[in-house]
Design a protein around this motif. Sequence first.
Motif, PDB file in Angstrom:
ATOM      1  N   LEU A  75       2.281  -4.663   8.855  1.00 44.76           N
ATOM      2  CA  LEU A  75       1.894  -4.364   7.479  1.00 44.76           C
ATOM      3  C   LEU A  75       1.070  -3.081   7.381  1.00 44.76           C
ATOM      4  CD1 LEU A  75       1.071  -7.969   6.237  1.00 44.76           C
ATOM      5  CD2 LEU A  75       2.997  -6.537   5.514  1.00 44.76           C
ATOM      6  N   SER A  79       2.206  -0.038   5.229  1.00 47.93           N
ATOM      7  CA  SER A  79       1.276   0.515   4.259  1.00 47.93           C
ATOM      8  C   SER A  79       1.228   2.033   4.385  1.00 47.93           C
ATOM      9  CB  SER A  79      -0.120  -0.079   4.463  1.00 47.93           C
ATOM     10  OG  SER A  79      -1.059   0.537   3.638  1.00 47.93           O
ATOM     11  N   VAL A  82       4.474   3.535   2.821  1.00 48.49           N
ATOM     12  CA  VAL A  82       4.510   3.608   1.360  1.00 48.49           C
ATOM     13  C   VAL A  82       3.456   4.581   0.822  1.00 48.49           C
ATOM     14  CG1 VAL A  82       5.605   1.363   1.037  1.00 48.49           C
ATOM     15  CG2 VAL A  82       3.138   1.518   1.014  1.00 48.49           C
ATOM     16  N   LEU A  87       3.194   5.962  -2.993  1.00 44.04           N
ATOM     17  CA  LEU A  87       3.178   4.708  -3.745  1.00 44.04           C
ATOM     18  C   LEU A  87       1.824   4.042  -3.492  1.00 44.04           C
ATOM     19  CD1 LEU A  87       6.791   3.543  -2.823  1.00 44.04           C
ATOM     20  CD2 LEU A  87       6.040   4.564  -4.987  1.00 44.04           C
ATOM     21  N   GLN A  88       0.792   4.539  -4.169  1.00 45.98           N
ATOM     22  CA  GLN A  88      -0.585   4.116  -3.936  1.00 45.98           C
ATOM     23  C   GLN A  88      -0.790   2.620  -4.098  1.00 45.98           C
ATOM     24  OE1 GLN A  88      -3.902   5.016  -3.105  1.00 45.98           O
ATOM     25  NE2 GLN A  88      -2.818   6.760  -2.237  1.00 45.98           N
ATOM     26  N   ILE A  89      -0.335   2.059  -5.202  1.00 47.81           N
ATOM     27  CA  ILE A  89      -0.589   0.640  -5.484  1.00 47.81           C
ATOM     28  C   ILE A  89       0.067  -0.237  -4.419  1.00 47.81           C
ATOM     29  CG2 ILE A  89      -0.265  -1.229  -7.160  1.00 47.81           C
ATOM     30  CD1 ILE A  89      -2.280   0.901  -8.022  1.00 47.81           C
ATOM     31  N   ALA A  90       1.327   0.059  -4.084  1.00 47.83           N
ATOM     32  CA  ALA A  90       2.021  -0.719  -3.039  1.00 47.83           C
ATOM     33  C   ALA A  90       1.310  -0.556  -1.700  1.00 47.83           C
ATOM     34  CB  ALA A  90       3.474  -0.281  -2.935  1.00 47.83           C
ATOM     35  N   GLY A  91       0.849   0.662  -1.396  1.00 43.76           N
ATOM     36  CA  GLY A  91       0.123   0.901  -0.143  1.00 43.76           C
ATOM     37  C   GLY A  91      -1.149   0.086  -0.049  1.00 43.76           C
ATOM     38  N   TYR A  93      -1.728  -2.782  -1.639  1.00 45.83           N
ATOM     39  CA  TYR A  93      -1.364  -4.188  -1.467  1.00 45.83           C
ATOM     40  C   TYR A  93      -0.953  -4.503  -0.030  1.00 45.83           C
ATOM     41  CZ  TYR A  93      -1.618  -5.219  -6.458  1.00 45.83           C
ATOM     42  OH  TYR A  93      -2.053  -5.418  -7.740  1.00 45.83           O
ATOM     43  N   PHE A  94      -0.173  -3.620   0.581  1.00 47.71           N
ATOM     44  CA  PHE A  94       0.236  -3.857   1.967  1.00 47.71           C
ATOM     45  C   PHE A  94      -0.955  -3.770   2.920  1.00 47.71           C
ATOM     46  CE2 PHE A  94       4.601  -2.849   0.487  1.00 47.71           C
ATOM     47  CZ  PHE A  94       5.212  -4.012   0.942  1.00 47.71           C
TER      48      PHE A  94
END
Length: 129
Positions: A75, A79, A82, A87-91, A93-94
Amino acid sequence: MILEIQTPALLFSATSLILLAYTNRFLTIAQIIRGLKKTYDQEKTKDIFLQIKNLNLRLSLIRYMQLFGVLCLFLSVFSMLVLFLNLQIAGIYFFVASMLALLISLGLSFWEISISVTALRLHLRDLVE
């Protein structure tokens, strides 16, 4: 909140060392079980059987500790990927998921250590009495 691409990489060294320690525990316990199994085949005592059962539980816990440690590493890398793709938000979250996986792995490690300490106390109780 902005997460830099280097931040998830901070978990790499810690996770690698933890996985190495988990592997050493696994190999040591596996070796002890092999020796106890030979003894159990000759003597068939309840004490040896209970020790093997306890060690089997610890092996299962170590397997899950390793699983969550590897998941943490995966993960973290994902992270970083991404984040590289902006892709800040996805990064984020991961990265949070990778820290949770590490936390679960450490919690399982604490459980395995407490089982080990309890078993050692039972093994040594006759010396205390």
